[in-house]
Scaffold this motif. Structure first.
Motif, PDB file in Angstrom:
ATOM      1  N   GLN A   1       7.604  67.525 -26.997  1.00  0.00           N
ATOM      2  CA  GLN A   1       7.549  68.657 -26.064  1.00  0.00           C
ATOM      3  C   GLN A   1       8.586  68.480 -24.955  1.00  0.00           C
ATOM      4  O   GLN A   1       9.248  69.441 -24.543  1.00  0.00           O
ATOM      5  CB  GLN A   1       6.140  68.767 -25.476  1.00  0.00           C
ATOM      6  N   PHE A   2       8.728  67.250 -24.463  1.00  0.00           N
ATOM      7  CA  PHE A   2       9.728  66.972 -23.434  1.00  0.00           C
ATOM      8  C   PHE A   2      11.137  67.262 -23.954  1.00  0.00           C
ATOM      9  O   PHE A   2      11.955  67.875 -23.257  1.00  0.00           O
ATOM     10  CB  PHE A   2       9.615  65.505 -22.997  1.00  0.00           C
ATOM     11  N   ALA A   3      11.411  66.830 -25.192  1.00  0.00           N
ATOM     12  CA  ALA A   3      12.738  67.053 -25.770  1.00  0.00           C
ATOM     13  C   ALA A   3      13.013  68.539 -25.992  1.00  0.00           C
ATOM     14  O   ALA A   3      14.136  69.009 -25.784  1.00  0.00           O
ATOM     15  CB  ALA A   3      12.854  66.281 -27.086  1.00  0.00           C
ATOM     16  N   GLU A   4      12.000  69.279 -26.398  1.00  0.00           N
ATOM     17  CA  GLU A   4      12.183  70.717 -26.593  1.00  0.00           C
ATOM     18  C   GLU A   4      12.454  71.427 -25.276  1.00  0.00           C
ATOM     19  O   GLU A   4      13.246  72.378 -25.223  1.00  0.00           O
ATOM     20  CB  GLU A   4      10.935  71.302 -27.269  1.00  0.00           C
ATOM     21  N   ASP A   5      11.817  70.961 -24.211  1.00  0.00           N
ATOM     22  CA  ASP A   5      12.029  71.588 -22.903  1.00  0.00           C
ATOM     23  C   ASP A   5      13.402  71.255 -22.321  1.00  0.00           C
ATOM     24  O   ASP A   5      13.974  72.053 -21.580  1.00  0.00           O
ATOM     25  CB  ASP A   5      10.935  71.154 -21.928  1.00  0.00           C
TER      26      ASP A   5
END
Length: 392
Positions: free
Chosen positions: A187-191
């Motif tokens: 999720q962090f990488a997608e954001d």
């Protein structure tokens, strides 16, 4: 195959290859073959022939040999076949000549000891090793012997695994990632995947680390010859109680290193808040109003006291996934610092503190900038591994 140069005393150029091939294609008598063999040995010994040894390349597959023969039957020459299949002309010629002499593209039976393990046993070894990556060669040998009843040594198991591309390696040390950690990392990488370098250049990265007086806790290696294992230069000195160490808190950004502060005793939330006020805030202000502060999810960092202080100081804090040191570029900066410290000779904690501070201030800005510039690659690696471990 080794080639021999032309014979200067013959009225026509001849080579070892041509003599052997003529002997195969023509049904010469035994006396003529013996004469040719004796003459060739004499010329080799007298220096009239010289070997030009060529490196043995990778053996052609059976399908590729059949394609060469099929193209030759269709009327293509050696050069056209070589250009079509991206092979050398000599390889094409030898393959076609072998087919003309033997009527087959298969190699002649080789000499040597037959393999002890069958193809089925090799597949069983491969399944065992891939099913349990930490299974030793001796354990695999015992398993194979128990199933097939054939005794196999551990060295045979190792050779078999090497042939299929599996080698015994030291495993990489990485944090234990549970499914919740992988989801948070993804999720962090997608954001963050759409963030440009201007965003990353305004992030202040922070972390704590321990620096030992006598080197790191990692595995060390030395180059030595047999019998030198106890020489002073080939041993790793140890002292009682580890010789001492220091704990430090530091921060960095693309503009260079920030403040570095030594931690006395065990750090709690109140001590961490003092570090934020004394060291973090001055470093953060140098990055301007768009600055973002990063720290991990240590209990001291997420305590109510720390959260209230950061809110009071109006500090923008980056949401950080747990168990993600590979996403923090300061982790690599610690490694660079510790490798530099290994080159310095220090004998006590006071000298160590002085050298740590000196080397920290001497860290080039280009080093910090290069580490921050790797953030898009780190984020991309997390996405490619579905939130799992990366090479960073």
């Amino acid at each position: 195959m080794s080639k021999l140069g032309p014979i200067s005393h013959f009225p026509f150029p001849v080579s070892c290859d041509s003599l052997v091939l003529q002997g195969l294609r023509c049904e010469w008598g035994a006396g003529v073959l013996n004469l040719v063999s004796s003459l060739s040995h004499f010329l080799i010994l007298t220096g009239h022939w010289k070997f030009n040894m060529a490196p043995h390349g990778k053996e052609l597959s059976e399908d590729l040999k059949k394609r060469i023969v099929a193209l030759h039957k269709d009327g293509l020459g050696y050069k056209k076949i070589a250009k079509t299949l991206k092979l050398s002309c000599s390889t094409v010629a030898k393959t076609i000549q072998r087919f003309n002499w033997t009527g087959s593209t298969q190699n002649r039976p080789r000499h040597g000891r037959p393999k002890k393990l069958s193809a089925r046993a090799q597949r069983h070894i491969q399944r065992l090793s891939l099913g349990n990556r930490r299974m030793s060669a001796a354990s695999i040998a015992a398993e194979v012997e128990g199933v097939g009843g054939q005794p196999v040594s551990a060295q045979t198991i190792r050779r078999t695994l090497h042939q299929i591309g599996l080698h015994g390696c030291r495993p990489r040390r990485k944090p234990l990632l549970k499914m919740m950690h992988k989801k948070a990392r993804k999720q962090f990488a997608e954001d963050k995947q759409t963030k440009d370098m201007d965003y990353w250049n305004h992030v202040l990265w922070s972390d704590e680390t321990k620096i030992n007086l006598f080197g790191s806790d990692g595995v060390k290696r030395v180059w030595r010859q047999p019998g030198e294992e106890y020489k002073d230069k080939c041993v790793l000195p140890t002292v009682k109680h580890g010789g001492g160490s220091v704990m430090v808190w530091g921060c960095m950004s693309a503009a260079g290193t920030g403040e570095l502060q030594f931690i006395e005793g065990t750090m709690n939330a109140n001590m961490y808040c003092d570090i934020l006020k004394q060291s973090m805030i001055p470093s953060l202000r140098r990055l301007g109003r768009r600055a973002v502060f990063q720290h991990d999810n240590d209990p001291k960092h997420t305590s109510k006291t720390t959260t209230a202080l950061l809110k009071k100081l109006r500090v923008k804090v980056m949401d950080w996934p747990s168990m993600s040191p590979d996403l923090n570029p300061i982790e690599h900066l610690w490694g660079i610092l510790k490798r530099k410290l290994e080159e310095c000779k220090v004998s006590n904690i006071h000298q160590l503190r002085d050298v740590v501070m000196e080397e920290w201030k001497r860290t080039p800005v280009a080093t910090c900038e290069a580490l921050v510039n790797s953030m898009p690659k780190r984020v991309k690696a997390v996405l490619e591994n579905d939130g799992g471990h990366t090479k960073f």
